[in-house]
Motif scaffolding. Sequence first.
Motif, mmCIF file in Angstrom:
data_model
loop_
_atom_site.group_PDB
_atom_site.id
_atom_site.type_symbol
_atom_site.label_atom_id
_atom_site.label_comp_id
_atom_site.label_asym_id
_atom_site.label_seq_id
_atom_site.Cartn_x
_atom_site.Cartn_y
_atom_site.Cartn_z
ATOM 1 N N GLY A 43 0.816 -1.214 0.000
ATOM 2 C CA GLY A 43 0.000 0.000 0.000
ATOM 3 C C GLY A 43 0.847 1.261 0.000
ATOM 4 O O GLY A 43 0.520 2.247 -0.675
ATOM 5 N N THR A 44 1.948 1.241 0.745
ATOM 6 C CA THR A 44 2.873 2.376 0.751
ATOM 7 C C THR A 44 3.455 2.561 -0.642
ATOM 8 O O THR A 44 3.536 3.685 -1.151
ATOM 9 N N ALA A 45 3.861 1.463 -1.261
ATOM 10 C CA ALA A 45 4.431 1.521 -2.611
ATOM 11 C C ALA A 45 3.418 2.079 -3.609
ATOM 12 O O ALA A 45 3.753 2.940 -4.437
ATOM 13 N N GLU A 46 2.183 1.603 -3.539
ATOM 14 C CA GLU A 46 1.150 2.080 -4.455
ATOM 15 C C GLU A 46 0.877 3.567 -4.255
ATOM 16 O O GLU A 46 0.729 4.311 -5.224
ATOM 17 N N SER A 47 0.821 3.980 -3.005
ATOM 18 C CA SER A 47 0.559 5.387 -2.711
ATOM 19 C C SER A 47 1.703 6.275 -3.204
ATOM 20 O O SER A 47 1.474 7.338 -3.778
ATOM 21 N N ILE A 48 2.932 5.838 -2.988
ATOM 22 C CA ILE A 48 4.088 6.618 -3.451
ATOM 23 C C ILE A 48 4.131 6.658 -4.973
ATOM 24 O O ILE A 48 4.395 7.703 -5.574
ATOM 25 N N ALA A 49 3.862 5.531 -5.610
ATOM 26 C CA ALA A 49 3.871 5.489 -7.077
ATOM 27 C C ALA A 49 2.802 6.408 -7.659
ATOM 28 O O ALA A 49 3.014 7.055 -8.683
ATOM 29 N N GLN A 50 1.661 6.476 -6.993
ATOM 30 C CA GLN A 50 0.556 7.276 -7.507
ATOM 31 C C GLN A 50 0.685 8.757 -7.156
ATOM 32 O O GLN A 50 0.403 9.621 -7.980
ATOM 33 N N HIS A 51 1.135 9.058 -5.925
ATOM 34 C CA HIS A 51 1.107 10.443 -5.451
ATOM 35 C C HIS A 51 2.487 11.049 -5.219
ATOM 36 O O HIS A 51 2.583 12.248 -4.982
ATOM 37 N N GLY A 52 3.526 10.215 -5.220
ATOM 38 C CA GLY A 52 4.861 10.714 -4.882
ATOM 39 C C GLY A 52 5.081 10.667 -3.388
ATOM 40 O O GLY A 52 4.125 10.545 -2.607
ATOM 41 N N GLU A 54 6.161 13.038 -1.343
ATOM 42 C CA GLU A 54 5.702 14.242 -0.637
ATOM 43 C C GLU A 54 4.210 14.224 -0.335
ATOM 44 O O GLU A 54 3.785 14.735 0.700
ATOM 45 N N ARG A 55 3.411 13.631 -1.224
ATOM 46 C CA ARG A 55 1.948 13.633 -1.045
ATOM 47 C C ARG A 55 1.403 12.305 -0.543
ATOM 48 O O ARG A 55 0.193 12.116 -0.454
ATOM 49 N N CYS A 56 2.297 11.396 -0.208
ATOM 50 C CA CYS A 56 1.877 10.123 0.385
ATOM 51 C C CYS A 56 1.491 10.377 1.844
ATOM 52 O O CYS A 56 2.206 11.049 2.574
ATOM 53 N N THR A 57 0.344 9.858 2.252
ATOM 54 C CA THR A 57 -0.115 10.030 3.630
ATOM 55 C C THR A 57 -0.469 8.671 4.220
ATOM 56 O O THR A 57 -0.682 7.701 3.475
ATOM 57 N N VAL A 58 -0.548 8.625 5.535
ATOM 58 C CA VAL A 58 -0.954 7.385 6.188
ATOM 59 C C VAL A 58 -2.344 6.991 5.705
ATOM 60 O O VAL A 58 -2.605 5.819 5.432
ATOM 61 N N SER A 78 5.640 5.348 12.127
ATOM 62 C CA SER A 78 5.246 6.529 11.366
ATOM 63 C C SER A 78 5.272 6.191 9.875
ATOM 64 O O SER A 78 5.735 5.120 9.473
ATOM 65 N N LEU A 79 4.821 7.129 9.074
ATOM 66 C CA LEU A 79 4.900 6.961 7.629
ATOM 67 C C LEU A 79 6.366 6.897 7.189
ATOM 68 O O LEU A 79 6.724 6.126 6.300
ATOM 69 N N GLY A 80 7.213 7.676 7.833
ATOM 70 C CA GLY A 80 8.645 7.638 7.541
ATOM 71 C C GLY A 80 9.239 6.263 7.796
ATOM 72 O O GLY A 80 10.107 5.799 7.051
ATOM 73 N N ASP A 81 8.775 5.614 8.844
ATOM 74 C CA ASP A 81 9.227 4.257 9.163
ATOM 75 C C ASP A 81 8.813 3.276 8.058
ATOM 76 O O ASP A 81 9.588 2.403 7.656
ATOM 77 N N ALA A 82 7.599 3.439 7.546
ATOM 78 C CA ALA A 82 7.130 2.589 6.446
ATOM 79 C C ALA A 82 7.944 2.859 5.175
ATOM 80 O O ALA A 82 8.316 1.929 4.455
ATOM 81 N N LEU A 83 8.261 4.120 4.915
ATOM 82 C CA LEU A 83 9.088 4.473 3.764
ATOM 83 C C LEU A 83 10.484 3.851 3.889
ATOM 84 O O LEU A 83 11.016 3.311 2.920
ATOM 85 N N ASP A 84 11.060 3.919 5.084
ATOM 86 C CA ASP A 84 12.370 3.296 5.318
ATOM 87 C C ASP A 84 12.318 1.792 5.049
ATOM 88 O O ASP A 84 13.208 1.237 4.394
ATOM 89 N N ILE A 131 11.211 5.528 -9.551
ATOM 90 C CA ILE A 131 11.521 6.938 -9.823
ATOM 91 C C ILE A 131 11.288 7.785 -8.576
ATOM 92 O O ILE A 131 12.115 8.611 -8.211
ATOM 93 N N ALA A 132 10.163 7.563 -7.898
ATOM 94 C CA ALA A 132 9.846 8.340 -6.694
ATOM 95 C C ALA A 132 10.834 8.053 -5.563
ATOM 96 O O ALA A 132 11.283 8.979 -4.878
ATOM 97 N N LEU A 133 11.182 6.779 -5.366
ATOM 98 C CA LEU A 133 12.134 6.432 -4.305
ATOM 99 C C LEU A 133 13.518 7.006 -4.600
ATOM 100 O O LEU A 133 14.199 7.510 -3.694
ATOM 101 N N GLN A 134 13.939 6.933 -5.860
ATOM 102 C CA GLN A 134 15.246 7.488 -6.205
ATOM 103 C C GLN A 134 15.256 9.002 -6.047
ATOM 104 O O GLN A 134 16.241 9.570 -5.578
ATOM 105 N N ALA A 135 14.173 9.652 -6.429
ATOM 106 C CA ALA A 135 14.090 11.108 -6.269
ATOM 107 C C ALA A 135 14.177 11.485 -4.787
ATOM 108 O O ALA A 135 14.864 12.434 -4.415
#
Length: 183
Positions: A43-52, A54-58, A78-84, A131-135
């Motif tokens: 779900g985190t991956a899908e949200s980041i792929a769709q929104h980037g 910066e705009r990914c939210t819990v 946190s969301l940062g923990d999920a991103l990590d 692309i979003a993760l590398q950015a």
Amino acid sequence: MRVYLRRLPGDPGAVNRDLQQRRRRDYASVMFGDGIRGRLLQGTAESIAQHGVERCTVQRVLEASDVSRRTFYKHFRSLGDALDALYDASIRLVRATVEMAIAAEQVPQRKLLRALDAYLDLQETGGRLIIALQAEALRPGSPLSDRRVRLIDQLVTLFEDVTTETLGRRVDPLVFRSFFLGV
């Protein structure tokens, strides 16, 4: 931005979307794993792929994962923990894929080509998520930045070892570093 998909040999002009979809599912199962934590990472991956990033939210992760907020916080602080966790999973996938490609090739002179192909295939298959993760990893002050540098260092060392083994001589590591920084 233009997306290039591999064309099937023997079927010129036809894009093999089924193969790419199957690769995405295979990579996702390896990358995220099973269970609730896997669903949350997906779900985190899908949200980041769709929104980037910066705009990914819990809330967006919860909607994509179909889990409750309480369940999210049982697995991540946190969301940062999920991103990590997502970035760490992607790093493990990259390393494992490249190492398996090298090990699978029997002809020593083709090991490097096989590894490069595997790396580029992951970049292509990962699409907007990669692309979003590398950015994000390139952003000054990002917590992903140090891990990106370590991954590149590990890949450079791996490629150096393969070329030394196959060519019998050392290739300047800046050649490989330039490649990974440029892709």
